[in-house]
Each structure stands twice: as C-alpha cells, then as structure tokens.
Design a protein around this motif. Structure first.
Motif, PDB file in Angstrom:
ATOM      1  N   ARG A   1       0.843  -1.202   0.000  1.00  0.00           N
ATOM      2  CA  ARG A   1       0.000   0.000   0.000  1.00  0.00           C
ATOM      3  C   ARG A   1       0.875   1.247   0.000  1.00  0.00           C
ATOM      4  O   ARG A   1       0.628   2.194  -0.747  1.00  0.00           O
ATOM      5  N   GLN A   2       1.914   1.249   0.818  1.00  0.00           N
ATOM      6  CA  GLN A   2       2.824   2.392   0.888  1.00  0.00           C
ATOM      7  C   GLN A   2       3.585   2.561  -0.420  1.00  0.00           C
ATOM      8  O   GLN A   2       3.718   3.675  -0.930  1.00  0.00           O
ATOM      9  N   GLU A   3       4.082   1.464  -0.988  1.00  0.00           N
ATOM     10  CA  GLU A   3       4.818   1.523  -2.254  1.00  0.00           C
ATOM     11  C   GLU A   3       3.942   2.052  -3.386  1.00  0.00           C
ATOM     12  O   GLU A   3       4.371   2.884  -4.179  1.00  0.00           O
ATOM     13  N   LEU A   4       2.704   1.561  -3.483  1.00  0.00           N
ATOM     14  CA  LEU A   4       1.810   2.004  -4.548  1.00  0.00           C
ATOM     15  C   LEU A   4       1.392   3.450  -4.384  1.00  0.00           C
ATOM     16  O   LEU A   4       1.118   4.141  -5.362  1.00  0.00           O
ATOM     17  N   SER A   5       1.348   3.930  -3.136  1.00  0.00           N
ATOM     18  CA  SER A   5       0.944   5.323  -2.913  1.00  0.00           C
ATOM     19  C   SER A   5       1.953   6.298  -3.528  1.00  0.00           C
ATOM     20  O   SER A   5       1.584   7.410  -3.897  1.00  0.00           O
ATOM     21  N   TYR A   6       3.220   5.874  -3.666  1.00  0.00           N
ATOM     22  CA  TYR A   6       4.221   6.738  -4.296  1.00  0.00           C
ATOM     23  C   TYR A   6       3.976   6.875  -5.797  1.00  0.00           C
ATOM     24  O   TYR A   6       4.385   7.858  -6.399  1.00  0.00           O
ATOM     25  N   GLY A   7       3.324   5.893  -6.404  1.00  0.00           N
ATOM     26  CA  GLY A   7       3.108   5.909  -7.849  1.00  0.00           C
ATOM     27  C   GLY A   7       1.671   6.153  -8.264  1.00  0.00           C
ATOM     28  O   GLY A   7       1.259   5.719  -9.344  1.00  0.00           O
ATOM     29  N   LYS A   8       0.905   6.844  -7.431  1.00  0.00           N
ATOM     30  CA  LYS A   8      -0.518   7.078  -7.733  1.00  0.00           C
ATOM     31  C   LYS A   8      -0.723   7.747  -9.088  1.00  0.00           C
ATOM     32  O   LYS A   8      -1.575   7.326  -9.861  1.00  0.00           O
ATOM     33  N   GLU A   9       0.028   8.782  -9.363  1.00  0.00           N
ATOM     34  CA  GLU A   9      -0.143   9.529 -10.613  1.00  0.00           C
ATOM     35  C   GLU A   9       0.123   8.643 -11.824  1.00  0.00           C
ATOM     36  O   GLU A   9      -0.592   8.709 -12.821  1.00  0.00           O
ATOM     37  N   LYS A  10       1.141   7.808 -11.729  1.00  0.00           N
ATOM     38  CA  LYS A  10       1.475   6.910 -12.837  1.00  0.00           C
ATOM     39  C   LYS A  10       0.367   5.873 -13.041  1.00  0.00           C
ATOM     40  O   LYS A  10      -0.007   5.581 -14.178  1.00  0.00           O
ATOM     41  N   ILE A  11      -0.172   5.341 -11.967  1.00  0.00           N
ATOM     42  CA  ILE A  11      -1.255   4.355 -12.061  1.00  0.00           C
ATOM     43  C   ILE A  11      -2.495   4.991 -12.669  1.00  0.00           C
ATOM     44  O   ILE A  11      -3.141   4.402 -13.542  1.00  0.00           O
ATOM     45  N   ILE A  12      -2.823   6.205 -12.246  1.00  0.00           N
ATOM     46  CA  ILE A  12      -3.974   6.924 -12.808  1.00  0.00           C
ATOM     47  C   ILE A  12      -3.774   7.125 -14.304  1.00  0.00           C
ATOM     48  O   ILE A  12      -4.684   6.891 -15.102  1.00  0.00           O
ATOM     49  N   ARG A  13      -2.574   7.546 -14.683  1.00  0.00           N
ATOM     50  CA  ARG A  13      -2.273   7.774 -16.095  1.00  0.00           C
ATOM     51  C   ARG A  13      -2.405   6.475 -16.898  1.00  0.00           C
ATOM     52  O   ARG A  13      -2.966   6.468 -17.998  1.00  0.00           O
ATOM     53  N   MET A  14      -1.901   5.362 -16.362  1.00  0.00           N
ATOM     54  CA  MET A  14      -1.972   4.070 -17.062  1.00  0.00           C
ATOM     55  C   MET A  14      -3.423   3.632 -17.278  1.00  0.00           C
ATOM     56  O   MET A  14      -3.782   3.170 -18.366  1.00  0.00           O
ATOM     57  N   ILE A  15      -4.242   3.771 -16.242  1.00  0.00           N
ATOM     58  CA  ILE A  15      -5.646   3.357 -16.356  1.00  0.00           C
ATOM     59  C   ILE A  15      -6.386   4.248 -17.348  1.00  0.00           C
ATOM     60  O   ILE A  15      -7.133   3.748 -18.198  1.00  0.00           O
ATOM     61  N   ASN A  16      -6.162   5.549 -17.273  1.00  0.00           N
ATOM     62  CA  ASN A  16      -6.840   6.467 -18.189  1.00  0.00           C
ATOM     63  C   ASN A  16      -6.393   6.255 -19.640  1.00  0.00           C
ATOM     64  O   ASN A  16      -7.198   6.386 -20.558  1.00  0.00           O
ATOM     65  N   GLU A  17      -5.125   5.916 -19.845  1.00  0.00           N
ATOM     66  CA  GLU A  17      -4.660   5.609 -21.193  1.00  0.00           C
ATOM     67  C   GLU A  17      -5.308   4.338 -21.715  1.00  0.00           C
ATOM     68  O   GLU A  17      -5.588   4.218 -22.906  1.00  0.00           O
ATOM     69  N   GLU A  18      -5.546   3.387 -20.838  1.00  0.00           N
ATOM     70  CA  GLU A  18      -6.206   2.138 -21.223  1.00  0.00           C
ATOM     71  C   GLU A  18      -7.618   2.412 -21.752  1.00  0.00           C
ATOM     72  O   GLU A  18      -8.061   1.775 -22.705  1.00  0.00           O
ATOM     73  N   PHE A  19      -8.321   3.361 -21.147  1.00  0.00           N
ATOM     74  CA  PHE A  19      -9.692   3.680 -21.545  1.00  0.00           C
ATOM     75  C   PHE A  19      -9.776   4.821 -22.554  1.00  0.00           C
ATOM     76  O   PHE A  19     -10.855   5.120 -23.052  1.00  0.00           O
ATOM     77  N   ARG A  20      -8.658   5.495 -22.789  1.00  0.00           N
ATOM     78  CA  ARG A  20      -8.604   6.648 -23.700  1.00  0.00           C
ATOM     79  C   ARG A  20      -9.546   7.774 -23.273  1.00  0.00           C
ATOM     80  O   ARG A  20     -10.091   8.501 -24.094  1.00  0.00           O
ATOM     81  N   ARG A  21      -9.776   7.881 -21.983  1.00  0.00           N
ATOM     82  CA  ARG A  21     -10.558   8.990 -21.416  1.00  0.00           C
ATOM     83  C   ARG A  21     -10.255   9.056 -19.929  1.00  0.00           C
ATOM     84  O   ARG A  21      -9.732   8.108 -19.350  1.00  0.00           O
ATOM     85  N   ASP A  22     -10.583  10.173 -19.299  1.00  0.00           N
ATOM     86  CA  ASP A  22     -10.310  10.348 -17.868  1.00  0.00           C
ATOM     87  C   ASP A  22     -11.419   9.697 -17.060  1.00  0.00           C
ATOM     88  O   ASP A  22     -12.448  10.310 -16.785  1.00  0.00           O
ATOM     89  N   ILE A  23     -11.187   8.460 -16.682  1.00  0.00           N
ATOM     90  CA  ILE A  23     -12.179   7.722 -15.897  1.00  0.00           C
ATOM     91  C   ILE A  23     -11.815   7.774 -14.415  1.00  0.00           C
ATOM     92  O   ILE A  23     -12.680   7.773 -13.561  1.00  0.00           O
ATOM     93  N   VAL A  24     -10.506   7.842 -14.106  1.00  0.00           N
ATOM     94  CA  VAL A  24     -10.024   7.884 -12.721  1.00  0.00           C
ATOM     95  C   VAL A  24      -9.271   9.187 -12.513  1.00  0.00           C
ATOM     96  O   VAL A  24      -8.387   9.528 -13.281  1.00  0.00           O
ATOM     97  N   LYS A  25      -9.646   9.907 -11.449  1.00  0.00           N
ATOM     98  CA  LYS A  25      -8.947  11.146 -11.115  1.00  0.00           C
ATOM     99  C   LYS A  25      -8.183  11.036  -9.807  1.00  0.00           C
ATOM    100  O   LYS A  25      -7.288  11.816  -9.547  1.00  0.00           O
ATOM    101  N   GLU A  26      -8.552  10.065  -8.990  1.00  0.00           N
ATOM    102  CA  GLU A  26      -7.893   9.878  -7.693  1.00  0.00           C
ATOM    103  C   GLU A  26      -7.926   8.410  -7.310  1.00  0.00           C
ATOM    104  O   GLU A  26      -8.844   7.679  -7.674  1.00  0.00           O
ATOM    105  N   ILE A  27      -6.904   7.973  -6.570  1.00  0.00           N
ATOM    106  CA  ILE A  27      -6.861   6.605  -6.060  1.00  0.00           C
ATOM    107  C   ILE A  27      -6.722   6.654  -4.545  1.00  0.00           C
ATOM    108  O   ILE A  27      -5.915   7.435  -4.016  1.00  0.00           O
ATOM    109  N   VAL A  28      -7.494   5.830  -3.877  1.00  0.00           N
ATOM    110  CA  VAL A  28      -7.410   5.697  -2.420  1.00  0.00           C
ATOM    111  C   VAL A  28      -7.055   4.254  -2.122  1.00  0.00           C
ATOM    112  O   VAL A  28      -7.776   3.332  -2.496  1.00  0.00           O
ATOM    113  N   PHE A  29      -5.918   4.060  -1.461  1.00  0.00           N
ATOM    114  CA  PHE A  29      -5.504   2.716  -1.044  1.00  0.00           C
ATOM    115  C   PHE A  29      -5.920   2.490   0.385  1.00  0.00           C
ATOM    116  O   PHE A  29      -5.695   3.327   1.257  1.00  0.00           O
ATOM    117  N   ARG A  30      -6.529   1.335   0.642  1.00  0.00           N
ATOM    118  CA  ARG A  30      -6.963   0.994   1.992  1.00  0.00           C
ATOM    119  C   ARG A  30      -6.271  -0.263   2.447  1.00  0.00           C
ATOM    120  O   ARG A  30      -5.974  -1.127   1.694  1.00  0.00           O
TER     121      ARG A  30
END
Length: 98
Positions: free
Chosen positions: A69-98
């Motif tokens: 969870r801590q490791e992934l929190s450092y790469g939130k922006e990259k993960i958001i970018r990867m998911i949005n590129e997969e869909f070719r639209r802005d579907i995710v704007k924020e990620i919350v790790f629990r």
C-alpha cells in the motif's frame, strides 16, 4: 419520447444509445476498471489486492499488505495515467488505497 434509430445504424451506435438511455455507463466502467487493474498491475500486486471499486472518479483499492500500500501510494499519478490511457478517457482522477 425515445429517439428512434433508423435501420442504417450500426450495432455499435445502437449499443451506445442503449447504454446512454439506460444510464449503464457507471456500471460498465466499474467492471472495466477491475479488469484493467488486474491486467495492468500483474500477478504480484493482484495477489495482495482484496477489492477494487470505482465510485464517481475515485478508485478505491483494498490491499492486504501495508508495505505494498505504501509503495503504490508513491506511484498514484502513474497508475492513474496508465488506467486512463487504457480507456482513452479520464475515468479515474484519484486513487485511495486501503
């Protein structure tokens, strides 16, 4: 009154119209984001992933490892970018790790 489609409409256009008319896009996005998470993050992360939920434009990811969870929190922006590129639209704007 519902818009009538002509006989020259493609199947894609008809499906798009049905999805819009019945407001099914959020549910489709929910399922698609789960599948995208599995394919993009790989087996290592998926083995520690308990649940992935999309509400509005926020992706909630429940993990069983605090270290991951801590490791992934450092790469939130990259993960958001990867998911949005997969869909070719802005579907995710924020990620919350629990």
């Amino acid at each position: 009154m519902a818009k009538r489609l002509n006989n020259d409409s493609s199947v894609g256009d008809v499906l798009k119209h049905i999805i819009e008319a019945n407001k099914l896009q959020p549910g489709i996005d929910q399922i698609a984001v789960k599948e995208a998470w599995i394919s993009l993050m790989g087996n290592g992360v998926n083995s520690y992933t308990k649940e992935v939920t999309l509400r509005k434009n926020t992706l909630y990811v429940e993990l069983t490892s605090a270290v991951l969870r801590q490791e992934l929190s450092y790469g939130k922006e990259k993960i958001i970018r990867m998911i949005n590129e997969e869909f070719r639209r802005d579907i995710v704007k924020e990620i919350v790790f629990r």
